[in-house]
Scaffold this active site. Sequence first.
Site, PDB file in Angstrom:
ATOM      1  N   CYS A  45       0.993  -1.262  -0.019  1.00 36.26           N
ATOM      2  CA  CYS A  45      -0.036   0.208   0.081  1.00 36.26           C
ATOM      3  C   CYS A  45       0.976   1.398  -0.094  1.00 36.26           C
ATOM      4  CB  CYS A  45      -0.904  -0.036   1.047  1.00 36.26           C
ATOM      5  SG  CYS A  45      -2.334   1.171   1.088  1.00 36.26           S
TER       6      CYS A  45
ATOM      7  N   GLU B 254      -1.857  -9.261   3.387  1.00 36.79           N
ATOM      8  CA  GLU B 254      -2.096  -9.743   4.798  1.00 36.79           C
ATOM      9  C   GLU B 254      -3.731  -9.734   5.326  1.00 36.79           C
ATOM     10  OE1 GLU B 254      -1.579  -5.277   5.720  1.00 36.79           O
ATOM     11  OE2 GLU B 254      -1.025  -6.750   4.075  1.00 36.79           O
TER      12      GLU B 254
ATOM     13  N   HIS C 192      -3.446  -5.053   0.495  1.00 35.22           N
ATOM     14  CA  HIS C 192      -2.953  -5.650   1.553  1.00 35.22           C
ATOM     15  C   HIS C 192      -3.109  -7.134   1.493  1.00 35.22           C
ATOM     16  CE1 HIS C 192      -2.711  -1.964   4.113  1.00 35.22           C
ATOM     17  NE2 HIS C 192      -3.457  -1.456   3.418  1.00 35.22           N
TER      18      HIS C 192
END
Length: 250
Positions: free
Chosen positions: A86, A224, A222
Amino acid sequence: MSYAPTIAVVDYHKGNLSSVARGLARAGAQALVTDDPAQIAAADGIVLPGVGAFYDAIAFMRESGQDRAVVGAVAAGAGTPFLGICLGMQLLFERGDENVPEGAPLAQSADEHGGGLEPGDVFEVQGKRWVRGLGVLPGSCTLLPGRRVKVPHVGWDQLHKTAVGAACPLLEGVAEGVNVYFTHSFALDADVQERDIAAKTFYAREFASVVQRGNVFGCQFHPEKSSAHGLEILRNFVHIVETHVEGGAR
């Protein structure tokens, strides 16, 4: 490998990095959350996560020496494997206009992208203020237009691979058009070089959502927070780091 590679998660004091560290651990790495430039420079791999605003993040990185540690480690794209997430991807580029203070002193740039300046220097082009990023890759980061859609861009959206992306090791095993999780208002602009773009996404405008040059990678989304597809991308990055270490480059 006989051991899990150590991947430094760069802490520039702007938020909770635990989800990135947990994702890397699930992907098979030893995640080291650190603000220490020496630890960043010595790690097998580096992740620069996405928290905060462009100006604030690059200003802290410059003050702390993290900028020099990252740029030195990834020099020429053939050094330590690096993943920007990001904002962390955006900071790789030459300039951004997010949160640049009006009162900041201006530096004299050699060109409209901040040539010759240090990360965190503020400069002006045709009355608009910019701040110099890490300058590892050429291009700019700007605000998404909110005329037709809601900004910030929050939620699941598609990755569309380019010809570069078809051979990108970060996207190995990741199908065309998969949905991943975004939350951002700023994105890379049209001056990013096509040879660095591995995937694009279309929201408000077309923007690069995955970039690669050598061992330098970036994701606007993202991983994750992107479920199975995101974990696969993190596993790919850990494998890239493992291969780099096995090659004796570190």
